[in-house]
Design an enzyme around this catalytic site. Structure first.
Site, mmCIF file in Angstrom:
data_model
loop_
_atom_site.group_PDB
_atom_site.id
_atom_site.type_symbol
_atom_site.label_atom_id
_atom_site.label_comp_id
_atom_site.label_asym_id
_atom_site.label_seq_id
_atom_site.Cartn_x
_atom_site.Cartn_y
_atom_site.Cartn_z
ATOM 1 C CB CYS A 117 -9.957 20.719 26.379
ATOM 2 S SG CYS A 117 -8.326 21.504 26.212
ATOM 3 C CB CYS A 119 -6.657 22.665 29.905
ATOM 4 S SG CYS A 119 -8.339 23.272 29.641
ATOM 5 C CB CYS A 127 -4.945 21.978 25.693
ATOM 6 S SG CYS A 127 -5.570 23.534 26.373
ATOM 7 C CE LYS A 192 -9.408 27.812 23.634
ATOM 8 N NZ LYS A 192 -9.502 26.563 24.420
ATOM 9 N NE ARG A 202 -6.259 30.252 30.543
ATOM 10 C CZ ARG A 202 -5.399 30.815 29.716
ATOM 11 N NH1 ARG A 202 -4.527 31.689 30.179
ATOM 12 N NH2 ARG A 202 -5.418 30.522 28.433
ATOM 13 N NE ARG A 214 -3.969 26.385 28.432
ATOM 14 C CZ ARG A 214 -4.915 26.510 29.344
ATOM 15 N NH1 ARG A 214 -5.843 27.431 29.211
ATOM 16 N NH2 ARG A 214 -4.944 25.712 30.400
ATOM 17 C CD GLU A 230 -5.540 26.379 13.007
ATOM 18 O OE1 GLU A 230 -6.152 25.294 12.936
ATOM 19 O OE2 GLU A 230 -4.461 26.504 13.603
ATOM 20 C CE LYS A 245 -12.957 30.072 24.575
ATOM 21 N NZ LYS A 245 -12.762 28.804 25.282
ATOM 22 C CB SER A 271 -14.601 33.912 31.266
ATOM 23 O OG SER A 271 -13.233 33.904 30.848
ATOM 24 C CE1 TYR A 310 -19.046 30.703 31.199
ATOM 25 C CE2 TYR A 310 -18.146 32.339 29.697
ATOM 26 C CZ TYR A 310 -18.059 31.116 30.327
ATOM 27 O OH TYR A 310 -16.982 30.285 30.068
#
Length: 327
Positions: A117, A119, A127, A192, A202, A214, A230, A245, A271, A310
């Site tokens: 990506c 971004c 992006c 996404k 971010r 976005r 998609e 996601k 996150s 994570y």
């Protein structure tokens, strides 16, 4: 009472015998942020326990990951300079490319996934390329593909386009094949969603857009049927993995995708989901280990084969401890 389902729950041994879903360290992918510089191990305030690493400190974290039992890493790069094109993203000596080479040399058993990506690399934080405030779809595809080829050259096993530009999987597949990387797989961020759950990321990746949002390219959170379109499009274009996601608020999408498509399905425990668990645990409101494991099982129950999280090192460590207790 002939049918008494509680008979299948009377002790842990019986519960284990009839358990329908289980989590393994092999299911997990650990996201890691790599920054330029030396001696960098910068904590992400909104994501307790997560850091930015420079190349000279990265080995410590990958060692910790491998020792826990996790064998796959998803890399995000944080360059020292940005421009409107994101040109550092396809620099063969860029921050992610150098991290890929380092990991493949020092930890050859680790599966390296490169997030693709612009971004993190663009001065505007979007992006794709921008003209008059519009994100340009088709003009962005060659740049994403240049990054994918550059990461493949460095040794990435899998490239993972997260940009949500239409047609990027087909364009990327063609460019990888033309450059001799037929065996490098594409893990498409297929469904996404434009989500508020990304805010801590971010901070971690220094990738907040400098204007607007976005929503013109990431999916509307209200649309489930569109997510299937998609995913179907990415499969037709040649992706090897599909992804939904975020994870927790989109388990209905994960479930439907798992029932409709016979392609390895990934979900990203993002996150914001991680940060909420950490904050509640810090305040003593929840049992962190119990909640995290319940979430992991929920992803598997919904049909995910692979979980990007994570929490990966903690989860793998807990699984190993549980296995040792049963010996």
């Amino acid at each position: 009472m002939r049918n008494r389902l509680r008979r299948l729950r009377m002790n842990e041994g019986i519960r284990a015998m009839v358990r329908e879903n289980a989590v393994s360290a092999d299911d997990l992918v650990y996201p890691v942020f790599v920054a330029e510089g030396n001696g960098v191990k910068k904590p992400i305030d909104s994501m307790p326990g997560i850091f930015q690493f420079s190349l000279d400190t990265l080995g410590e974290e990958i060692t910790r990951m491998v020792e826990s039992g996790v064998r796959a890493v998803l890399l995000f790069g944080i360059p020292s300079k940005k421009d409107e094109f994101g040109s550092e993203s396809w620099n063969d000596n860029g921050v992610v490319q150098n991290a890929i080479r380092f990991i493949k040399k020092e930890f050859p058993e680790v599966i390296v996934i490169a997030d693709i990506c612009l971004c993190e690399y663009t001065s505007h934080g979007h992006c794709g390329l921008v003209s008059a405030g519009i994100i340009l779809n088709d003009a962005t595809l060659p740049l994403l593909s240049r990054m994918a080829v550059s990461c493949a050259k460095a040794g990435a096993d899998i490239v993972a386009p997260s940009d949500m530009m239409d047609g990027r999987v087909a364009f990327m597949r063609d460019e990888l094949d033309k450059n001799g990387f037929q065996n490098v797989a594409i893990m498409a961020y297929s469904a996404k969603f434009a989500s508020g759950y990304y805010s801590p990321f971010r901070d971690a990746a220094d990738s907040a857009p400098q204007f607007g949002d976005r929503k013109t390219y990431q999916m509307d959170c209200a649309n489930g049927r569109e997510a299937m379109r998609e995913i179907e499009a990415d499969i037709a274009e040649g992706c090897d993995y599909i992804m939904v996601k975020p994870a927790l608020a989109y388990l209905d999408v994960v479930k439907e995708a798992s029932q409709r498509f016979d392609v390895p399905l990934v979900t990203y425990n993002v996150s914001g989901e991680y940060a909420m668990v950490k904050a509640a645990a810090k305040n003593g409101w929840i049992d962190e280990r119990r909640i995290v494991m319940e979430n992991m099982v929920a992803f598997k129950r919904a049909g995910a084969k692979i979980i990007i999280t994570y929490h990966a090192i903690d989860v793998a460590t807990w699984l190993r401890e549980e296995a040792e207790c049963r010996k």
